[in-house]
Design an enzyme around this catalytic site. Structure first.
Site, short mmCIF file in Angstrom:
data_model
loop_
_atom_site.label_atom_id
_atom_site.label_comp_id
_atom_site.label_asym_id
_atom_site.label_seq_id
_atom_site.Cartn_x
_atom_site.Cartn_y
_atom_site.Cartn_z
N GLU A 259 51.17 39.57 52.05
CA GLU A 259 50.53 38.42 51.42
C GLU A 259 51.15 38.18 50.03
O GLU A 259 51.38 39.12 49.28
CB GLU A 259 49.04 38.68 51.28
CG GLU A 259 48.26 37.56 50.62
CD GLU A 259 46.79 37.88 50.40
OE1 GLU A 259 45.98 36.95 50.35
OE2 GLU A 259 46.48 39.09 50.28
N LYS A 335 44.28 31.72 55.75
CA LYS A 335 43.30 32.70 55.26
C LYS A 335 41.94 32.02 55.22
O LYS A 335 41.77 30.97 54.59
CB LYS A 335 43.69 33.20 53.87
CG LYS A 335 42.81 34.35 53.37
CD LYS A 335 43.37 34.96 52.09
CE LYS A 335 42.56 36.17 51.64
NZ LYS A 335 43.13 36.81 50.43
N CYS A 369 44.61 39.70 54.72
CA CYS A 369 43.96 40.55 53.73
C CYS A 369 42.43 40.58 53.87
O CYS A 369 41.90 41.22 54.77
CB CYS A 369 44.37 40.10 52.33
SG CYS A 369 44.06 41.34 51.03
#
Length: 503
Positions: A259, A335, A369
């Site tokens: 990321e 995300k 993440c």
């Protein structure tokens, strides 16, 4: 004692006949020698004998059928072509069990399990969808006065009643499809009932789609990226190419980047307020995507590009990444969950797409993440058929890293998939809100006999720039789903709860 499972031969007939007479006491008929001869001639691989000290004590007879010609409502006479076996066709899709028995004197030695395993191996070798047959329920006559066939079968399943034949079949991974009435007239013990049983070949591949079949063994290349100062895009591109070249050199099928691996470019904008700086960084995203596309094709590798900021047409700032296939085609992932700091300092907004992607190495999912810390997302992707979950991450402290790592390990267990995580290491003293990084990239697995006992297939050295190369076997996931010690996906109580997307 010497036990062997082998192909049935015509010279075995007399021993076979004697074994059948012992096995089916009370029945008036046995297989004729001419019928055995025809079966051996039509389909020799499907006729198995089991011997003890070279004496035939049981057998397994089968044919291949085109199952749609019969469906789930058929009789033994129909499926065997009135015992002529004209229904056998090498172009069929199911192995049909005609008979299977062990002489009573040799029961208790688990010889039946050996024959069933040999049948399954044959089914897999021939790439058939599965095995089907009508099974007797020989103890049903003892309970017919008070139980219907359905009630009897349920009590056998729940271990309230022991039926030696049906219990054996259920323990060998066959499932009950339905009850067949008058399947084999004259079966007084079963009260003219039979149970249609099926075993599914988890390795079956549709021949019409064989050229689209994905690999079973997949090699993953995880890039543990060092944050360093880059004087512009070209230096970043050179480092990107170095890692793509390295992973491709080891014949990896995927290269996974972390990321915000492009965060060093923020140094150029450190004089700006953080929300403006991240938007300047977003202007490079399309150029980086194009360069990755060139690398994917020229190095023949699928690339998971980590994640980068992107300004949408409506002005929203998202954290997105790309799956770029080795043929140059690409998909966008987003995300979903934005951390408090990402919202506070950069003004990032969560995306709305939760989906899997097909590749030449199976179906994959990507959670960026923080997203891996929400189990609902992993479960939704698993229900869409995900086999490998990629998690590009960026964590500053070891506490933050532990959250990502431990949640990723949980996702591997609960969703019966492989999970690969890759992050960045090092320091960026001249970039606000990006000064330190901690990472240890790894590949996690379910925890069962075919996998590492600790669920870790491989892991990198912490806080060191490197590439981690790990092989995973997708066939092990299929076996786990059907035969695992626990089956987290199959055993869900979907009658009680479910997880689903709202849009």
């Amino acid at each position: 004692m010497q036990v062997e499972v082998r192909h049935l031969m015509l010279t075995d007939y007399e021993e076979l006949k004697a074994s059948m007479i012992e096995s089916y006491k009370g029945w008036d008929t046995v297989w004729k020698e001419s019928q055995i001869q025809k079966l051996v001639s039509l389909f020799p691989d499907g006729q198995l004998a089991i011997t003890v000290d070279e004496k035939v004590v049981g057998c397994s007879l089968s044919i291949i059928v085109d199952y749609k010609n019969f469906g789930d409502d058929h009789t033994y006479q129909q499926v065997t072509g009135n015992y002529s076996f004209t229904t056998h066709t090498p172009k069929g899709d199911f192995l049909y069990g005609i008979d299977s028995f062990i002489s009573p004197e040799y029961r208790g030695l688990r010889l039946g399990r050996r024959m069933y395993d040999a049948r399954k191996e044959l089914c897999e070798k021939l790439n058939l969808k599965g095995i089907v047959f009508g099974g007797r329920i020989p103890d049903y006559h003892k309970h017919a006065a008070e139980l219907s066939p359905k009630e009897y079968i349920q009590k056998v399943k729940s271990k309230e009643i022991h039926d030696p034949t049906l219990n054996f079949q259920l323990s060998n991974d066959f499932h009950v499809k339905k009850i067949l009435k008058n399947y084999m007239p004259g079966d007084l013990e079963s009260a003219d009932n039979a149970v249609l049983l099926q075993w599914n070949n988890i390795y079956y591949t549709d021949p019409k789609k064989a050229h689209y079949a994905s690999k079973s063994r997949v090699r993953l290349g995880l890039v543990q990226w060092q944050m360093r100062n880059y004087r512009g895009l070209e230096e970043l591109f050179n480092q990107m190419e170095f890692f793509v070249d390295a992973t491709s050199g080891y014949k990896a099928d995927f290269a996974l980047f972390p990321e915000f691996f492009n965060a060093p470019l923020l140094m150029e904008y450190n004089h700006l307020p953080e929300p403006e700086a991240i938007r300047e960084l977003a202007k490079h995203t399309e150029a980086i995507r194009k360069k990755f596309s060139e690398f994917a094709v020229s190095y023949n590798i699928n690339i998971i590009t980590g994640s980068m900021p992107l300004i949408r047409e409506n002005g929203e700032l998202n954290n997105i990444g790309y799956l770029i296939r080795r043929d140059g085609s690409y998909e966008v992932y987003e995300k979903i969950h934005i951390t408090p700091d990402e919202a506070k300092f950069w003004g990032l907004v969560g995306g709305n797409k939760v989906e899997t992607f097909d590749t030449d190495c199976g179906r994959i999912g990507v959670l960026v993440c923080y997203d891996v810390e929400f189990p609902e997302l992993g479960r939704i992707l698993a229900e869409q058929g995900m086999q490998i979950l990629f998690v590009p991450f960026l964590t500053d402290t070891q506490n933050a890293y532990s959250r990502v790592r431990n949640c990723a390990m949980a996702r591997a267990i609960e969703n019966e998939c492989f999970v690969a995580i890759a992050g960045s290491v090092g320091n960026l003293p001249k970039v606000s809100n990006m000064d330190i990084q901690f990472a240890q990239s790894a590949v996690f697995t379910p925890c069962d006999f075919s996998f590492p006992t600790n669920g870790i297939k491989g892991e990198s050295t912490p806080n060191t720039e490197m590439v981690l190369v790990v092989d995973v076997d997708l066939d092990l996931l299929k076996e786990l789903n059907s035969f695992g010690s626990v089956r987290n996906l199959k055993d869900r109580r979907t009658d009680l709860y479910h997880v689903s997307l709202k849009r």
